[in-house]
Design a protein around this motif. Structure first.
Motif, PDB file in Angstrom:
ATOM      1  N   LEU A   1       0.847  -1.190   0.000  1.00  0.00           N
ATOM      2  CA  LEU A   1       0.000   0.000   0.000  1.00  0.00           C
ATOM      3  C   LEU A   1       0.884   1.241   0.000  1.00  0.00           C
ATOM      4  N   PRO A   2       0.317   2.399  -0.333  1.00  0.00           N
ATOM      5  CA  PRO A   2       1.079   3.639  -0.186  1.00  0.00           C
ATOM      6  C   PRO A   2       1.563   3.796   1.260  1.00  0.00           C
ATOM      7  N   THR A   3       2.636   4.542   1.469  1.00  0.00           N
ATOM      8  CA  THR A   3       3.225   4.670   2.807  1.00  0.00           C
ATOM      9  C   THR A   3       2.264   5.226   3.849  1.00  0.00           C
ATOM     10  N   ALA A   4       1.265   5.975   3.446  1.00  0.00           N
ATOM     11  CA  ALA A   4       0.303   6.549   4.386  1.00  0.00           C
ATOM     12  C   ALA A   4      -0.785   5.555   4.798  1.00  0.00           C
ATOM     13  N   CYS A   5      -0.756   4.334   4.249  1.00  0.00           N
ATOM     14  CA  CYS A   5      -1.828   3.368   4.489  1.00  0.00           C
ATOM     15  C   CYS A   5      -1.306   2.100   5.152  1.00  0.00           C
ATOM     16  N   LEU A   6      -2.225   1.368   5.781  1.00  0.00           N
ATOM     17  CA  LEU A   6      -1.908   0.057   6.332  1.00  0.00           C
ATOM     18  C   LEU A   6      -3.137  -0.833   6.258  1.00  0.00           C
ATOM     19  N   TRP A   7      -2.875  -2.135   6.237  1.00  0.00           N
ATOM     20  CA  TRP A   7      -3.951  -3.125   6.255  1.00  0.00           C
ATOM     21  C   TRP A   7      -4.426  -3.284   7.686  1.00  0.00           C
ATOM     22  N   SER A   8      -5.720  -3.146   7.936  1.00  0.00           N
ATOM     23  CA  SER A   8      -6.304  -3.429   9.241  1.00  0.00           C
ATOM     24  C   SER A   8      -6.809  -4.865   9.277  1.00  0.00           C
TER      25      SER A   8
ATOM     26  N   VAL B   1      -8.613  -1.194   4.766  1.00  0.00           N
ATOM     27  CA  VAL B   1      -7.408  -0.387   4.603  1.00  0.00           C
ATOM     28  C   VAL B   1      -7.659   0.936   5.320  1.00  0.00           C
ATOM     29  N   SER B   2      -6.686   1.380   6.125  1.00  0.00           N
ATOM     30  CA  SER B   2      -6.775   2.660   6.821  1.00  0.00           C
ATOM     31  C   SER B   2      -5.621   3.531   6.356  1.00  0.00           C
ATOM     32  N   CYS B   3      -5.925   4.807   6.062  1.00  0.00           N
ATOM     33  CA  CYS B   3      -4.912   5.714   5.507  1.00  0.00           C
ATOM     34  C   CYS B   3      -4.935   7.065   6.211  1.00  0.00           C
ATOM     35  N   ARG B   4      -3.731   7.623   6.439  1.00  0.00           N
ATOM     36  CA  ARG B   4      -3.585   8.982   6.958  1.00  0.00           C
ATOM     37  C   ARG B   4      -3.828   9.955   5.811  1.00  0.00           C
ATOM     38  N   THR B   5      -4.459  11.057   6.122  1.00  0.00           N
ATOM     39  CA  THR B   5      -4.713  12.073   5.099  1.00  0.00           C
ATOM     40  C   THR B   5      -3.587  13.077   5.005  1.00  0.00           C
TER      41      THR B   5
ATOM     42  N   GLU C   1      -5.114  13.535  -1.397  1.00  0.00           N
ATOM     43  CA  GLU C   1      -5.523  12.597  -2.441  1.00  0.00           C
ATOM     44  C   GLU C   1      -4.924  11.228  -2.179  1.00  0.00           C
ATOM     45  N   LEU C   2      -5.667  10.198  -2.563  1.00  0.00           N
ATOM     46  CA  LEU C   2      -5.241   8.822  -2.373  1.00  0.00           C
ATOM     47  C   LEU C   2      -5.687   8.008  -3.578  1.00  0.00           C
ATOM     48  N   ALA C   3      -4.799   7.174  -4.095  1.00  0.00           N
ATOM     49  CA  ALA C   3      -5.150   6.262  -5.187  1.00  0.00           C
ATOM     50  C   ALA C   3      -4.700   4.861  -4.797  1.00  0.00           C
ATOM     51  N   LEU C   4      -5.610   3.905  -4.896  1.00  0.00           N
ATOM     52  CA  LEU C   4      -5.306   2.509  -4.598  1.00  0.00           C
ATOM     53  C   LEU C   4      -5.653   1.643  -5.799  1.00  0.00           C
ATOM     54  N   ASP C   5      -4.821   0.649  -6.055  1.00  0.00           N
ATOM     55  CA  ASP C   5      -5.077  -0.360  -7.078  1.00  0.00           C
ATOM     56  C   ASP C   5      -4.867  -1.700  -6.389  1.00  0.00           C
ATOM     57  N   LEU C   6      -5.969  -2.375  -6.043  1.00  0.00           N
ATOM     58  CA  LEU C   6      -5.910  -3.600  -5.249  1.00  0.00           C
ATOM     59  C   LEU C   6      -6.443  -4.793  -6.027  1.00  0.00           C
ATOM     60  N   ARG C   7      -5.975  -5.973  -5.643  1.00  0.00           N
ATOM     61  CA  ARG C   7      -6.481  -7.228  -6.196  1.00  0.00           C
ATOM     62  C   ARG C   7      -7.406  -7.875  -5.177  1.00  0.00           C
ATOM     63  N   THR C   8      -8.546  -8.365  -5.648  1.00  0.00           N
ATOM     64  CA  THR C   8      -9.448  -9.095  -4.757  1.00  0.00           C
ATOM     65  C   THR C   8      -8.966 -10.538  -4.644  1.00  0.00           C
ATOM     66  N   ALA C   9      -9.403 -11.233  -3.596  1.00  0.00           N
ATOM     67  CA  ALA C   9      -9.009 -12.631  -3.402  1.00  0.00           C
ATOM     68  C   ALA C   9      -9.665 -13.528  -4.448  1.00  0.00           C
ATOM     69  N   GLY C  10     -10.819 -13.162  -4.934  1.00  0.00           N
ATOM     70  CA  GLY C  10     -11.532 -13.925  -5.959  1.00  0.00           C
ATOM     71  C   GLY C  10     -11.896 -13.021  -7.122  1.00  0.00           C
ATOM     72  N   LEU C  11     -12.928 -13.421  -7.849  1.00  0.00           N
ATOM     73  CA  LEU C  11     -13.426 -12.614  -8.965  1.00  0.00           C
ATOM     74  C   LEU C  11     -14.890 -12.252  -8.713  1.00  0.00           C
TER      75      LEU C  11
END
Length: 177
Positions: A100-107, A112-116, A127-137
């Motif tokens: 994740l971006p440095t301002a974010c962490l997995w809870s 996902v929790s992110c500092r603004t 601003e925050l942009a995330l590109d994540l993969r899901t476990a399934g489809l």
């Protein structure tokens, strides 16, 4: 119980921001601040605290097991905030091992929790942009966007603009919130 988890998460994120920045601020203080900013404050439960109106807007897309999130956080004031935490909760688990971006962490595998960063009154934008993969489809998923913590802000008279629940279909289209 949920309130305790939010408070602990806010302290952890604030502490990581201070440790990462190497500065000693009032990041550990999650209660209302009293000082020069109290002039813009409000009375909450008998205490005067700072008021800040956070708002989160953006869009979410889902396609081929990927989730894209573009988020803008704003502070409509009247007081500045040194930090806030935005929480993104997904109805489907995300694939493990994603950075994740440095301002974010997995809870968790769904949160996902992110500092603004600093959000100045009537001018602060994060601003925050995330590109994540899901476990399934999944064919669809729901994303809940909320403010988990506001550093020193005791009140937000318009909490509706910092809480969203978005149903996203796997079409690749942006679902705006």
């Amino acid at each position: 119980m949920r309130g305790i988890v939010k408070s602990v998460l806010g302290v952890v994120l604030a502490a990581s921001a201070v440790m990462g920045a190497g500065a000693g601020t009032s990041a550990g203080a999650v209660g209302p601040e009293v000082g020069p900013e109290a002039e813009a404050g409000v009375e909450v439960g008998g205490e005067v605290g700072v008021e800040a109106d956070l708002a989160h807007h953006g869009h979410v897309s889902l396609w081929d097991g990927r989730v894209g999130v573009w988020l803008v956080s704003e502070n409509h004031g009247p007081s500045d905030l040194s930090q806030a935490t935005v929480r993104l909760a997904f109805s489907e688990p995300m694939a493990g091992g994603q950075e994740l971006p440095t301002a974010c962490l997995w809870s968790s595998d769904r949160v996902v929790s992110c500092r603004t960063g600093e959000l100045r009154a009537a001018a602060g934008v994060g601003e925050l942009a995330l590109d994540l993969r899901t476990a399934g489809l999944p064919d669809e998923l729901t994303v809940e966007i909320t403010t988990a913590w506001r550093d020193g802000a005791a009140a937000d008279r318009n909490p509706g603009n910092d809480r969203h629940r978005v149903l996203v279909l796997a079409t690749g289209d942006p679902y705006v919130f």
